[in-house]
Design a protein around this motif. Structure first.
Motif, PDB file in Angstrom:
ATOM      1  N   ARG A  89       0.832  -1.206   0.000  1.00 31.87           N
ATOM      2  CA  ARG A  89       0.000   0.000   0.000  1.00 31.87           C
ATOM      3  C   ARG A  89       0.867   1.256   0.000  1.00 31.87           C
ATOM      4  O   ARG A  89       0.591   2.218  -0.714  1.00 31.87           O
ATOM      5  CB  ARG A  89      -0.891  -0.045   1.253  1.00 31.87           C
ATOM      6  CG  ARG A  89      -1.882   1.063   1.378  1.00 31.87           C
ATOM      7  CD  ARG A  89      -2.762   0.866   2.616  1.00 31.87           C
ATOM      8  NE  ARG A  89      -2.022   1.056   3.854  1.00 31.87           N
ATOM      9  CZ  ARG A  89      -2.565   0.940   5.074  1.00 31.87           C
ATOM     10  NH1 ARG A  89      -3.841   0.592   5.217  1.00 31.87           N
ATOM     11  NH2 ARG A  89      -1.844   1.137   6.157  1.00 31.87           N
ATOM     12  N   TYR A  90       1.914   1.218   0.805  1.00 29.56           N
ATOM     13  CA  TYR A  90       2.802   2.383   0.905  1.00 29.56           C
ATOM     14  C   TYR A  90       3.509   2.647  -0.418  1.00 29.56           C
ATOM     15  O   TYR A  90       3.667   3.794  -0.831  1.00 29.56           O
ATOM     16  CB  TYR A  90       3.822   2.141   2.023  1.00 29.56           C
ATOM     17  CG  TYR A  90       4.787   3.294   2.199  1.00 29.56           C
ATOM     18  CD1 TYR A  90       4.411   4.445   2.892  1.00 29.56           C
ATOM     19  CD2 TYR A  90       6.068   3.247   1.655  1.00 29.56           C
ATOM     20  CE1 TYR A  90       5.285   5.503   3.050  1.00 29.56           C
ATOM     21  CE2 TYR A  90       6.948   4.307   1.806  1.00 29.56           C
ATOM     22  CZ  TYR A  90       6.549   5.436   2.511  1.00 29.56           C
ATOM     23  OH  TYR A  90       7.424   6.488   2.655  1.00 29.56           O
ATOM     24  N   VAL A 140      -0.623   7.566   2.172  1.00 29.99           N
ATOM     25  CA  VAL A 140      -1.534   6.918   3.106  1.00 29.99           C
ATOM     26  C   VAL A 140      -0.976   6.949   4.535  1.00 29.99           C
ATOM     27  O   VAL A 140      -1.733   6.970   5.510  1.00 29.99           O
ATOM     28  CB  VAL A 140      -1.826   5.471   2.639  1.00 29.99           C
ATOM     29  CG1 VAL A 140      -0.724   4.525   3.035  1.00 29.99           C
ATOM     30  CG2 VAL A 140      -3.169   4.991   3.136  1.00 29.99           C
ATOM     31  N   LYS A 141       0.327   6.989   4.646  1.00 29.20           N
ATOM     32  CA  LYS A 141       0.954   7.028   5.972  1.00 29.20           C
ATOM     33  C   LYS A 141       0.526   8.293   6.716  1.00 29.20           C
ATOM     34  O   LYS A 141       0.145   8.228   7.878  1.00 29.20           O
ATOM     35  CB  LYS A 141       2.480   6.986   5.823  1.00 29.20           C
ATOM     36  CG  LYS A 141       3.249   6.991   7.131  1.00 29.20           C
ATOM     37  CD  LYS A 141       4.745   6.792   6.904  1.00 29.20           C
ATOM     38  CE  LYS A 141       5.510   6.783   8.219  1.00 29.20           C
ATOM     39  NZ  LYS A 141       6.947   6.510   8.020  1.00 29.20           N
ATOM     40  N   LYS A 142       0.595   9.397   6.041  1.00 25.56           N
ATOM     41  CA  LYS A 142       0.306  10.692   6.639  1.00 25.56           C
ATOM     42  C   LYS A 142      -1.211  10.960   6.675  1.00 25.56           C
ATOM     43  O   LYS A 142      -1.757  11.355   7.691  1.00 25.56           O
ATOM     44  CB  LYS A 142       0.994  11.756   5.785  1.00 25.56           C
ATOM     45  CG  LYS A 142       1.434  12.993   6.502  1.00 25.56           C
ATOM     46  CD  LYS A 142       2.340  13.820   5.580  1.00 25.56           C
ATOM     47  CE  LYS A 142       2.470  15.242   6.098  1.00 25.56           C
ATOM     48  NZ  LYS A 142       1.263  16.034   6.128  1.00 25.56           N
ATOM     49  N   SER A 143      -1.863  10.709   5.559  1.00 24.05           N
ATOM     50  CA  SER A 143      -3.253  11.167   5.404  1.00 24.05           C
ATOM     51  C   SER A 143      -4.300  10.128   5.740  1.00 24.05           C
ATOM     52  O   SER A 143      -5.472  10.472   5.919  1.00 24.05           O
ATOM     53  CB  SER A 143      -3.493  11.638   3.966  1.00 24.05           C
ATOM     54  OG  SER A 143      -2.500  12.545   3.586  1.00 24.05           O
ATOM     55  N   GLY A 144      -3.919   8.860   5.725  1.00 22.62           N
ATOM     56  CA  GLY A 144      -4.925   7.826   5.966  1.00 22.62           C
ATOM     57  C   GLY A 144      -5.718   7.530   4.707  1.00 22.62           C
ATOM     58  O   GLY A 144      -5.502   8.142   3.652  1.00 22.62           O
ATOM     59  N   ILE A 145      -6.640   6.595   4.842  1.00 23.50           N
ATOM     60  CA  ILE A 145      -7.371   6.083   3.677  1.00 23.50           C
ATOM     61  C   ILE A 145      -8.645   6.869   3.396  1.00 23.50           C
ATOM     62  O   ILE A 145      -9.150   6.882   2.275  1.00 23.50           O
ATOM     63  CB  ILE A 145      -7.718   4.584   3.909  1.00 23.50           C
ATOM     64  CG1 ILE A 145      -6.441   3.753   4.011  1.00 23.50           C
ATOM     65  CG2 ILE A 145      -8.585   4.051   2.780  1.00 23.50           C
ATOM     66  CD1 ILE A 145      -6.688   2.284   4.310  1.00 23.50           C
ATOM     67  N   ILE A 152     -12.076   2.006   5.262  1.00 27.11           N
ATOM     68  CA  ILE A 152     -12.181   3.434   5.587  1.00 27.11           C
ATOM     69  C   ILE A 152     -12.423   4.301   4.346  1.00 27.11           C
ATOM     70  O   ILE A 152     -12.933   5.403   4.450  1.00 27.11           O
ATOM     71  CB  ILE A 152     -10.892   3.902   6.315  1.00 27.11           C
ATOM     72  CG1 ILE A 152     -10.743   3.167   7.649  1.00 27.11           C
ATOM     73  CG2 ILE A 152     -10.907   5.393   6.547  1.00 27.11           C
ATOM     74  CD1 ILE A 152      -9.471   3.499   8.397  1.00 27.11           C
ATOM     75  N   HIS A 169      -0.772   4.877  11.130  1.00 24.76           N
ATOM     76  CA  HIS A 169      -0.359   4.586   9.757  1.00 24.76           C
ATOM     77  C   HIS A 169      -0.893   3.217   9.335  1.00 24.76           C
ATOM     78  O   HIS A 169      -1.628   3.095   8.360  1.00 24.76           O
ATOM     79  CB  HIS A 169       1.165   4.650   9.637  1.00 24.76           C
ATOM     80  CG  HIS A 169       1.693   4.061   8.371  1.00 24.76           C
ATOM     81  ND1 HIS A 169       2.929   3.492   8.275  1.00 24.76           N
ATOM     82  CD2 HIS A 169       1.136   3.931   7.145  1.00 24.76           C
ATOM     83  CE1 HIS A 169       3.104   3.038   7.043  1.00 24.76           C
ATOM     84  NE2 HIS A 169       2.046   3.289   6.335  1.00 24.76           N
ATOM     85  N   GLY A 175      -4.622   2.697   8.739  1.00 23.80           N
ATOM     86  CA  GLY A 175      -5.251   3.457   7.654  1.00 23.80           C
ATOM     87  C   GLY A 175      -5.868   4.766   8.116  1.00 23.80           C
ATOM     88  O   GLY A 175      -6.600   5.412   7.378  1.00 23.80           O
ATOM     89  N   ILE A 176      -5.561   5.155   9.356  1.00 24.54           N
ATOM     90  CA  ILE A 176      -6.106   6.395   9.921  1.00 24.54           C
ATOM     91  C   ILE A 176      -5.254   7.588   9.501  1.00 24.54           C
ATOM     92  O   ILE A 176      -5.762   8.670   9.242  1.00 24.54           O
ATOM     93  CB  ILE A 176      -6.198   6.258  11.463  1.00 24.54           C
ATOM     94  CG1 ILE A 176      -7.323   5.273  11.809  1.00 24.54           C
ATOM     95  CG2 ILE A 176      -6.389   7.600  12.140  1.00 24.54           C
ATOM     96  CD1 ILE A 176      -7.362   4.840  13.255  1.00 24.54           C
ATOM     97  N   GLY A 177      -3.955   7.341   9.391  1.00 22.69           N
ATOM     98  CA  GLY A 177      -3.036   8.393   8.964  1.00 22.69           C
ATOM     99  C   GLY A 177      -2.459   9.154  10.148  1.00 22.69           C
ATOM    100  O   GLY A 177      -3.177   9.495  11.076  1.00 22.69           O
ATOM    101  N   THR A 178      -1.163   9.401  10.086  1.00 19.44           N
ATOM    102  CA  THR A 178      -0.492  10.051  11.221  1.00 19.44           C
ATOM    103  C   THR A 178      -1.006  11.475  11.446  1.00 19.44           C
ATOM    104  O   THR A 178      -1.002  11.965  12.569  1.00 19.44           O
ATOM    105  CB  THR A 178       1.034  10.074  11.015  1.00 19.44           C
ATOM    106  OG1 THR A 178       1.315  10.731   9.769  1.00 19.44           O
ATOM    107  CG2 THR A 178       1.602   8.673  10.947  1.00 19.44           C
ATOM    108  N   ASP A 179      -1.484  12.119  10.372  1.00 17.61           N
ATOM    109  CA  ASP A 179      -2.044  13.465  10.525  1.00 17.61           C
ATOM    110  C   ASP A 179      -3.287  13.471  11.406  1.00 17.61           C
ATOM    111  O   ASP A 179      -3.671  14.519  11.935  1.00 17.61           O
ATOM    112  CB  ASP A 179      -2.467  14.009   9.150  1.00 17.61           C
ATOM    113  CG  ASP A 179      -1.292  14.647   8.418  1.00 17.61           C
ATOM    114  OD1 ASP A 179      -0.211  14.752   9.020  1.00 17.61           O
ATOM    115  OD2 ASP A 179      -1.469  15.017   7.242  1.00 17.61           O
ATOM    116  N   ASN A 180      -3.922  12.342  11.509  1.00 22.73           N
ATOM    117  CA  ASN A 180      -5.150  12.260  12.303  1.00 22.73           C
ATOM    118  C   ASN A 180      -4.910  11.788  13.731  1.00 22.73           C
ATOM    119  O   ASN A 180      -5.849  11.424  14.437  1.00 22.73           O
ATOM    120  CB  ASN A 180      -6.180  11.393  11.582  1.00 22.73           C
ATOM    121  CG  ASN A 180      -6.647  12.048  10.297  1.00 22.73           C
ATOM    122  OD1 ASN A 180      -6.943  13.239  10.281  1.00 22.73           O
ATOM    123  ND2 ASN A 180      -6.663  11.295   9.206  1.00 22.73           N
TER     124      ASN A 180
END
Lengths: 484, 484
Positions: free
Chosen positions: A152-153, A159-164, B164, B187, B190-195
């Protein structure tokens, strides 16, 4: 404070208990299990933490725990995809338990960090990856999740930063016969179990490549994003090996990550006679392999291997500054922890390293071949007997799947009623084996083929099995099953 | 095939090596570490798997591995949130390693399944949950992820099936000082680190409740879905305890899951003197707690506890029919495996059960209180000395954070240049301690407070420390640091 002498003495006493209770290597004449129902066992063991006990009482409870535990080192424990432990693996486990440390930094695990690196280096070579990286993880489910997360990455690093949320759905393709860790993993990873596409397998349990391609096209048409095809080397029930080269071609064509779940069948990497079944595995992007299964490394011992050199770190790093300081007194490339999902990480490499170092690849090869050959012998023998019906006449790993048919059902028409009767046999026969303490062998249905309750015999490297063991197992079936 | 006698003999030989190399309980006069740079250690250990070795050679390598491994059972290993092992914990580990089985079904782990249930029952009670469930997981990061997954599932059960994608973003709130597992977890999930919203902490490292509420309101305003507030019991660096009751009020107000990461501080549940710091923890929905940290259960030993009775199973179940047959010969409620993310799951409960059973809650209480009291004594002593600057004058767990100031920097103005000099001290002094093999203590920056390279002393239950040990550590600082 306890001295080393005190502790060694206590551990030695435990070793005596383990030896006396035939845990370390269980002779075939000893019970494989002494079964008690949960409520009775509870009374017998006095596990309550509402009362304390003396050291002597603790030893007594330990002895009972040993007595009523299943003896996985018994030759007739063929119930799961693991069984007894390798002597040197167990030695390695004792050693790393006593040294109690975490695998995350060279600072606290200098020798073990080097061990892990060496096992990974050598494993990559065995797979046929000319470069790559890897990490030990706490079991195959997690190793498979490493594969999905990397796939996925690579497709979508954001996706790591923003999520799905707000993205197009990601899709993973795997066999109908694949392990359920892909479903659980898809839930956890936010992909959703609906987005794990279960691909039809052929009669022998191998994914049908055309069906994969169809599913990929369908996903693209539905505006979803295919991220990974998982091929299995040794499916859980049938032991089937997917067609790695065909799958690699498809993955290449569509630019999709190829993962191989080789948790069970990966140990054929060592085999002289059966290594060819893994042909094409070197074309995968990543692989999961559990030496704690066929090889008998103590649980847990699972490896995730990846062909791409920096991706594991780049994907997983969080750069925690309290652990991964950059101004250390050694080259911090030896700190493996930031490649991992985990922070604290148990030392799992050393036990496998110990086995591999002393046995060498050659001896491990013999052990794997022997396990498979014993299963082959069992299969050929039951083929000759009318009380056994084979699910598959051939197999890829060391799983043999079959029904046992008591004499009274022989020669009758195989109607629904007949099958209803047959489907009662496995649980009943298993109950008899367990009550007689003579044999532990698994049974299960395979719902998507509309099959119910067939036996699955699994042969692993430890304890070392022989043809005589296989003959004895057949006799047990006849003795307890013929007139059932 | 090896007999039980052979294996016991070999393990006994290893015990001798472990005792001789002072691994099991390291006296203070022995080195805590004999440091070698990676390339030199590699040569010394002969770890290559390209060549095999004899049993004698393996023992020799094991001896060297012991010699060059960090002695976590040394009184002057205060480098991490774990240290030496509990004698009975190690005994339990040896026992479960030898019995090599998986925790997933009563079928293959009858005694260990009951042990796990008992430890969870008793732990829930200790927390103050009147009902609930739990599972052992391979470390705190995974336990925290269990919390996030359950919180998400409770808020939006459809995420399991659908994933998600297309949903509103989920948001998790935790302290700026929280463990990085929330970032890594976000990460993966799938939530994302920004969240993961990092909430400001007060001077003592406790999340400011008003800031949590502000962040929740902001997330709602941004049309995101708040799913969890994580409170920490014992932050990684400062050891701070969040204000559980205040946070519980906020969670209740907004209908948000409250998780407590008590991986480090959870062991205060046993404490007579400091249990009050956990007041309000019983209002949480879920808790992570690692007995492998302060209590010295062998690594890995981590528990996830949840207040809601059926949720863990409902959320995680996949119903694999080859493992969780419903027509077994016992009540299948004793099969815990489908509550777990993992399939194969190492037996981690038994080692903790062994410690708890023999020591009882009372003795564990004394051990925890002693660890904290030693840290308190250390703090009071360094307060009296002008070469030590404390980061906090009080602390919640047994973390003491401080700078050491050599004589030449005493009395000077604390300019940027002065701090630049001070920030070199910790790595240099640590290097000296390690080269002298006398002390292992961690240092780290705390970027969000703009602090660099202060020491963190951590006292755990094993080995049992005394005031004399603390005095000696202070002397080591003076001896090696005063003229640095």
């Amino acid at each position: 404070m306890d001295t080393g002498e005190d502790i060694a003495t206590f551990l030695s006493t435990l070793l005596v208990v383990l030896r006396e209770e035939a845990v370390l290597a269980t002779p075939q004449e000893k019970p494989v299990v002494v079964f008690k129902q949960p409520d009775l066992l509870q009374k017998e063991l006095n596990l309550t933490l509402d009362e304390t006990c003396t050291e002597e009482e603790l030893l007594l409870i330990c002895r009972k725990v040993a007595r009523y535990s299943v003896k996985t080192s018994h030759p007739y424990f063929l119930n799961q995809l693991y069984a007894g432990v390798d002597k040197y693996g167990l030695a390695g486990a004792l050693f790393s338990e006593a040294l109690n440390t975490n695998q995350y930094t060279y600072e606290v695990a200098p020798a073990f960090s080097l061990c892990e690196m060496e096992v990974i280096r050598k494993s990559l070579k065995l797979v046929g990856f000319t470069q790559g990286d890897g990490i030990f993880s706490p079991g195959g489910s997690l190793s498979n999740m490493y594969g999905i997360v990397l796939a996925r990455y690579q497709k979508c690093p954001n996706v790591k930063k923003s999520g799905i949320a707000g993205m197009k759905p990601f899709v993973v393709f795997t066999s109908k016969d694949a392990h359920y860790s892909f479903t659980k993993g898809a839930h956890w990873l936010g992909i959703g179990t609906d987005n794990v596409k279960a691909i039809e397998a052929d009669f022998n349990g191998r994914m049908i490549p055309e069906k994969i391609e169809e599913a990929i096209k369908m996903a693209i048409k539905e505006d979803k994003v295919p991220i990974m095809v998982n091929a299995t080397a040794g499916t859980t029930v049938l032991g089937a090996f997917d067609k790695f080269n065909d799958i690699a071609d498809i993955c290449k064509k569509y630019g999709i990550w190829m993962h191989v779940d080789a948790c069970w069948g990966g140990s054929l990497l060592f085999s002289k006679d059966y290594r060819y079944k893994l042909n094409g595995i070197e074309r995968a992007d990543s692989i999961s392999w559990n030496p704690h299964k066929m090889l008998g490394a103590p649980l847990q011992c699972s490896m995730f291997l990846v062909k791409h050199t920096n991706l594991l770190k780049e994907c997983n790093m969080a750069g925690a500054t309290y652990l991964f300081q950059q101004d250390k007194m050694y080259d911090v490339k030896y700190d493996s922890g930031d490649k991992s999902l985990q922070c604290g990480r148990k030392v799992d490499a050393f036990k496998f390293w110990s086995m591999w170092k002393i046995r060498g690849s050659d001896q491990l090869s013999h052990m794997v071949d022997n396990a498979i050959n014993c299963a082959k012998y069992f299969l050929e023998e039951i083929k000759k007997r009318h009380n056994f019906i084979l699910l598959l006449e051939e197999f890829d790993t060391s799983n043999v799947c079959f029904w046992y048919i008591p004499e009274r059902l022989i020669g009758l028409e195989k109607t629904k009623t007949w099958w209803d009767e047959v489907n009662q046999i496995a649980p009943n026969l298993k109950k008899k084996f367990v009550e007689e303490s003579c044999l532990m062998i698994g049974y299960q249905p395979l719902a998507h083929r509309n099959l119910k309750n067939f036996f699955r015999l699994v042969v692993t490297c430890h304890p070392v099995r022989t043809k005589a063991h296989m003959d004895n197992i057949i006799q047990m079936f006849e003795r307890h099953g013929k007139n059932l």
